[in-house]
Write a protein that holds these residues in place. Structure first.
Motif, mmCIF file in Angstrom:
data_model
loop_
_atom_site.group_PDB
_atom_site.id
_atom_site.type_symbol
_atom_site.label_atom_id
_atom_site.label_comp_id
_atom_site.label_asym_id
_atom_site.label_seq_id
_atom_site.Cartn_x
_atom_site.Cartn_y
_atom_site.Cartn_z
ATOM 1 N N ALA A 191 1.539 -1.212 0.099
ATOM 2 C CA ALA A 191 0.158 -0.154 -0.056
ATOM 3 C C ALA A 191 0.735 1.340 0.340
ATOM 4 N N ASP A 192 0.277 2.745 -0.835
ATOM 5 C CA ASP A 192 0.774 3.666 -0.164
ATOM 6 C C ASP A 192 0.813 3.514 0.912
ATOM 7 N N PRO A 193 2.380 4.236 0.921
ATOM 8 C CA PRO A 193 2.948 5.323 2.557
ATOM 9 C C PRO A 193 1.864 6.681 2.923
ATOM 10 N N LYS A 194 1.957 6.324 3.800
ATOM 11 C CA LYS A 194 0.973 7.267 4.185
ATOM 12 C C LYS A 194 1.808 9.051 5.052
ATOM 13 N N SER A 195 3.839 8.755 4.838
ATOM 14 C CA SER A 195 3.615 9.968 4.467
ATOM 15 C C SER A 195 5.425 9.631 4.440
ATOM 16 N N ILE A 196 5.917 10.940 4.041
ATOM 17 C CA ILE A 196 7.313 10.428 3.331
ATOM 18 C C ILE A 196 8.433 9.672 4.921
ATOM 19 N N ASN A 197 8.295 10.186 6.012
ATOM 20 C CA ASN A 197 8.741 9.589 6.818
ATOM 21 C C ASN A 197 8.512 7.674 6.575
ATOM 22 N N ASN A 198 7.098 7.909 7.038
ATOM 23 C CA ASN A 198 6.237 5.896 6.337
ATOM 24 C C ASN A 198 7.181 5.817 4.950
ATOM 25 N N CYS A 199 7.581 6.138 4.174
ATOM 26 C CA CYS A 199 8.277 5.587 2.751
ATOM 27 C C CYS A 199 9.444 5.351 3.017
ATOM 28 N N PHE A 200 10.292 6.353 3.687
ATOM 29 C CA PHE A 200 11.439 5.979 3.830
ATOM 30 C C PHE A 200 11.904 4.620 5.094
ATOM 31 N N GLU A 201 10.810 5.174 5.936
ATOM 32 C CA GLU A 201 10.626 3.783 6.610
ATOM 33 C C GLU A 201 10.315 2.016 5.820
ATOM 34 N N LYS A 202 9.819 2.264 4.845
ATOM 35 C CA LYS A 202 9.153 0.714 4.214
ATOM 36 C C LYS A 202 10.204 0.713 3.045
ATOM 37 N N VAL A 203 11.070 1.695 2.719
ATOM 38 C CA VAL A 203 12.186 1.081 1.801
ATOM 39 C C VAL A 203 13.494 0.791 2.517
ATOM 40 N N LEU A 204 13.912 1.241 3.695
ATOM 41 C CA LEU A 204 14.534 -0.007 4.492
ATOM 42 C C LEU A 204 14.219 -1.432 4.856
#
Length: 183
Positions: free
Chosen positions: A82-95
């Motif tokens: 699913a799409d990230p909820k925020s930029i922070n969440n996006c970077f967490e998902k990338v890691l």
């Protein structure tokens, strides 16, 4: 004459990893599209470049399988999360995704060692080194968003971060290149 130089287990493992790399490309593509839709064109650009890099990883494995005389099996790619909820969440998902990919690569490395397939073991060392770089890059992203305020980052700090990532190189500095004169 059979010219296949890969065992069925190694061939299956490499084909699975090839699909993992294709999936990684789709994940980055999905996150990049999300970031662009949210107005973060610099972050999107950074993620689009990584989508292409992951596809190149897939092609390296595909080519290796072919060069070793085995059959490439192109499988369906799982849908990205699913799409990230925020930029922070996006970077967490990338890691998180990069850590999962590292673990998958280690499985191929361990199998090649167990089977004493030194050609595959040697080939996979490039991916081991690449994953060190990928995880370092993902950790750098986490550091940047933390400095920007994490989940509480303001629009001003996200704007600066977006502009910085548009210019950020795709490669992280390797620990192997660090010296006392070049930290």
């Amino acid at each position: 004459m059979n010219t296949n130089r890969l065992s069925s287990k190694i061939s299956d493992a490499l084909n699975t990893q090839m699909t993992e790399e294709a999936h990684a490309s789709q994940v980055y593509l999905s996150y990049a599209s999300w970031a662009h839709h949210k107005g973060y064109e610099g972050i999107a650009n950074f993620l689009f470049r990584h989508a292409a890099e992951e596809r190149n990883h897939m092609m390296k494995i595909l080519e290796y399988i072919l060069k070793r005389g085995a059959k490439v099996k192109v499988e369906a790619i799982p849908a990205p999360p699913a799409d990230p909820k925020s930029i922070n969440n996006c970077f967490e998902k990338v890691l998180e995704h990069e850590i999962e990919n590292t673990e998958a690569i280690y499985k191929v490395v361990n199998l090649s060692m167990a089977e004493q397939d030194w050609a595959t073991w040697n080939f996979m060392q490039w991916f081991v080194k690449e994953q060190i770089e990928e995880e370092t890059l993902a950790l750098d992203l986490m550091d940047k968003i933390k400095v920007a305020g994490g989940e509480k980052a303001t629009s001003d700090t996200l704007y600066i971060l977006d502009n910085d990532l548009a210019k950020m190189p795709d490669d992280a500095k390797s620990a192997e290149t660090v010296t006392t004169g070049n930290p």
